[in-house]
Design a protein around this motif. Structure first.
Motif, short mmCIF file in Angstrom:
data_model
loop_
_atom_site.label_atom_id
_atom_site.label_comp_id
_atom_site.label_asym_id
_atom_site.label_seq_id
_atom_site.Cartn_x
_atom_site.Cartn_y
_atom_site.Cartn_z
N ARG A 116 -5.43 2.27 -4.35
CA ARG A 116 -5.54 0.98 -3.58
C ARG A 116 -5.81 1.30 -2.11
NH1 ARG A 116 -0.59 -3.15 -4.09
NH2 ARG A 116 -1.56 -3.24 -6.09
N CYS A 117 -5.28 2.35 -1.37
CA CYS A 117 -5.48 2.92 -0.06
C CYS A 117 -6.88 3.19 0.02
CB CYS A 117 -4.78 3.96 0.37
SG CYS A 117 -2.80 3.52 0.50
N ALA A 118 -7.56 3.85 -0.82
CA ALA A 118 -8.88 4.16 -0.74
C ALA A 118 -9.90 3.07 -0.80
CB ALA A 118 -9.11 5.23 -2.06
N LEU A 119 -9.40 1.90 -1.55
CA LEU A 119 -10.15 0.84 -1.87
C LEU A 119 -10.37 0.08 -0.39
CD1 LEU A 119 -11.96 -0.72 -3.59
CD2 LEU A 119 -9.80 -2.04 -4.31
N VAL A 120 -9.00 0.00 0.17
CA VAL A 120 -8.81 -0.57 1.34
C VAL A 120 -9.81 0.18 2.40
CG1 VAL A 120 -7.33 -1.40 3.28
CG2 VAL A 120 -6.92 -1.79 1.03
N LEU A 121 -9.65 1.62 2.57
CA LEU A 121 -10.03 2.28 3.72
C LEU A 121 -11.77 2.11 3.29
CD1 LEU A 121 -9.80 4.04 6.05
CD2 LEU A 121 -9.70 6.07 3.99
N LEU A 161 -5.51 10.64 3.73
CA LEU A 161 -5.12 10.03 2.26
C LEU A 161 -5.59 11.25 1.34
CD1 LEU A 161 -4.87 7.88 0.62
CD2 LEU A 161 -7.24 7.40 0.78
N VAL A 162 -6.81 11.84 1.74
CA VAL A 162 -7.29 13.30 1.10
C VAL A 162 -5.98 14.31 1.05
CG1 VAL A 162 -8.86 15.26 0.90
CG2 VAL A 162 -9.61 13.02 1.38
N LEU A 163 -5.38 14.61 2.20
CA LEU A 163 -4.33 15.67 2.52
C LEU A 163 -3.21 15.04 1.56
CD1 LEU A 163 -4.20 16.56 6.14
CD2 LEU A 163 -5.39 17.74 4.34
N HIS A 164 -2.72 13.99 1.64
CA HIS A 164 -1.79 13.17 0.76
C HIS A 164 -2.07 13.74 -0.71
CE1 HIS A 164 1.14 10.61 -1.38
NE2 HIS A 164 1.65 10.47 -0.39
N TRP A 165 -3.11 13.51 -1.21
CA TRP A 165 -3.50 13.81 -2.60
C TRP A 165 -3.23 15.25 -2.88
CZ3 TRP A 165 -8.30 16.53 -4.20
CH2 TRP A 165 -8.19 16.75 -5.54
N LEU A 166 -3.78 16.05 -1.85
CA LEU A 166 -3.66 17.62 -2.01
C LEU A 166 -2.32 18.05 -1.75
CD1 LEU A 166 -7.03 18.62 0.16
CD2 LEU A 166 -6.81 18.96 -2.19
N PHE A 167 -1.57 17.73 -0.99
CA PHE A 167 -0.07 18.10 -0.97
C PHE A 167 0.46 17.75 -1.83
CE2 PHE A 167 -1.60 19.42 3.19
CZ PHE A 167 -0.62 20.04 4.14
N SER A 168 0.31 16.42 -2.47
CA SER A 168 1.19 16.04 -3.65
C SER A 168 0.58 16.63 -4.81
CB SER A 168 0.76 14.58 -4.06
OG SER A 168 1.32 13.74 -2.89
N MET A 215 0.84 -1.07 0.20
CA MET A 215 -0.07 0.06 -0.09
C MET A 215 0.95 1.21 -0.19
SD MET A 215 -3.23 -0.97 2.50
CE MET A 215 -3.41 0.55 2.73
N ALA A 216 1.90 1.31 0.81
CA ALA A 216 2.76 2.48 0.76
C ALA A 216 4.11 2.21 1.05
CB ALA A 216 2.27 3.49 2.43
N THR A 217 4.67 3.04 0.26
CA THR A 217 6.42 2.86 0.23
C THR A 217 6.89 3.50 1.17
OG1 THR A 217 6.19 2.76 -2.28
CG2 THR A 217 8.11 3.05 -1.44
N LEU A 218 7.79 2.97 2.19
CA LEU A 218 8.42 3.54 3.14
C LEU A 218 9.86 3.41 2.95
CD1 LEU A 218 6.07 2.27 6.27
CD2 LEU A 218 6.27 4.48 5.04
N SER A 219 10.42 3.46 1.90
CA SER A 219 12.00 3.36 1.78
C SER A 219 12.22 4.81 1.25
CB SER A 219 12.16 2.61 0.59
OG SER A 219 13.57 2.62 0.17
N GLY A 220 13.16 5.48 1.88
CA GLY A 220 13.61 6.91 1.56
C GLY A 220 14.33 7.02 0.15
#
Length: 252
Positions: A23-28, A237-244, A1-6
Motif C-alpha cells: 500500500r505504501c508503494a502504491l501511494v508513493l 521503503l526499499v530499505l524497510h523491505w531489505l532490513f525486514s 499505512m504504517a503501524t506505530l504501536s509498540g
C-alpha cells in the motif's frame, strides 16, 4: 499505512515496525506520478510559486535576509547532524554491546544511517545535484540572474556544481522526519502521551518548514523539495523491505 504501536512489533526485539509495504508503494507511486504530471507537465508552476516570494524592490528573495528563516535552517541542519551522529553512535554501541541502545534495536540505528547515506548522501548530493545542471531560482533570468530556467526532470548545463535539482537539505529534512517518526515507535511507550504527540508534530512540521525555507529564499524550486521527499521515501521503503528480509533470515 504504517503501524506505530509498540505492541505490534511481533518480529522480536530487533524488528522494524510493521507496515503495509504494498500500500505504501502504491501511494508513493501515485505521489510521484502526480509530481511528474504537475512539475514536468506544467513547469511554469515552479516559476509561479517562486515568484510569490520574489520582490526586486526588496532585493529579490528578501526572506533570506529574515533572521527567523536563517534560524530555521540552522536548527534543521543541527537536528539532522544530531540525528545522524546519534544513529551512528547507537549502531556502534549496539554492535559492541550486542544490546539495544537506549531501547532502540541495532537494526533501527543501522536503518537510519543507511537511509541518510543512500538518500541525501549518494542519490541526491553525489548523483543528482552534482550532475543534473539545473540552476537555482536566484540564478535564473526571471529572478535577476543570468542562467536559463530548466523544467524539473530535464538535464541541463546551466549549473556546474551544487545545483538545484534535487534539494540536498530537502532530502535531509525528509530523512529526519522518517527517522524521528521511526524512533517515536520505540520511545512512545516510555513517554507521556502529550510528549509523543508533540514529538510527532515536530517530526513532521519542522522538516516540512525547513524544506519550504529553501524555496521561499530562492535556493530551490518547489519541485526540488517535492522530488527529494519522494526519493527519500522510496529509499526508506526499499530499505524497510531489505532490513525486514534480513530480519526474517536471521530468525530462520
Amino acid at each position: 499505512m504504517a503501524t506505530l504501536s509498540g505492541n505490534d512489533n511481533a518480529g522480536g526485539k530487533d524488528a522494524l515496525p510493521r507496515i503495509d509495504r504494498a500500500r505504501c508503494a502504491l501511494v508513493l507511486f501515485a505521489v510521484f506520478a502526480l509530481a511528474v504530471a504537475t512539475f514536468v507537465g506544467v513547469p511554469q508552476i515552479d516559476l509561479w510559486f517562486s515568484a510569490l516570494f520574489y520582490d526586486a524592490e526588496r532585493g529579490g528573495f528578501w526572506l533570506q535576509q529574515v533572521p527567523a528563516a536563517t534560524l530555521l535552517r540552522r536548527v534543521l541542519m543541527d537536528l539532522t547532524i544530531a540525528m545522524l551522529l546519534t544513529s551512528v553512535a547507537g549502531l556502534a554501541g549496539g554492535l559492541l554491546l550486542r544490546h539495544p541502545t537506549v531501547g532502540v534495536p541495532v537494526r533501527v540505528w543501522g536503518f537510519i544511517v543507511v537511509l541518510y547515506v543512500l538518500g541525501p548522501g549518494i542519490i541526491v548530493n553525489l548523483i543528482l545535484k552534482a550532475r543534473w545542471g539545473r540552476a537555482r531560482p536566484s540564478d535564473i533570468t526571471e529572478f535577476g540572474g543570468a542562467a536559463e530556467f530548466t523544467p524539473a526532470g530535464v538535464i541541463s548545463d546551466q549549473c556546474a556544481a551544487n545545483c538545484s535539482f534535487t534539494s540536498g537539505e530537502g532530502s535531509s529534512a525528509a530523512a529526519l522526519a522518517v527517522s524521528a517518526v521511526l524512533l517515536l515507535y520505540y520511545f512512545a511507550p516510555r513517554v507521556p502521551r502529550w510528549a509523543a504527540r508533540l514529538w510527532l508534530a515536530l517530526a513532521l512540521l519542522l522538516p516540512m518548514a525547513g524544506a519550504m525555507q529553501r524555496v521561499v529564499t530562492g535556493r530551490h524550486f518547489l519541485s526540488d523539495t517535492v522530488f527529494s521527499a519522494v526519493i527519500v521515501a522510496a529509499v526508506a521503503l526499499v530499505l524497510h523491505w531489505l532490513f525486514s528480509l534480513r530480519e526474517g533470515r536471521a530468525r530462520g
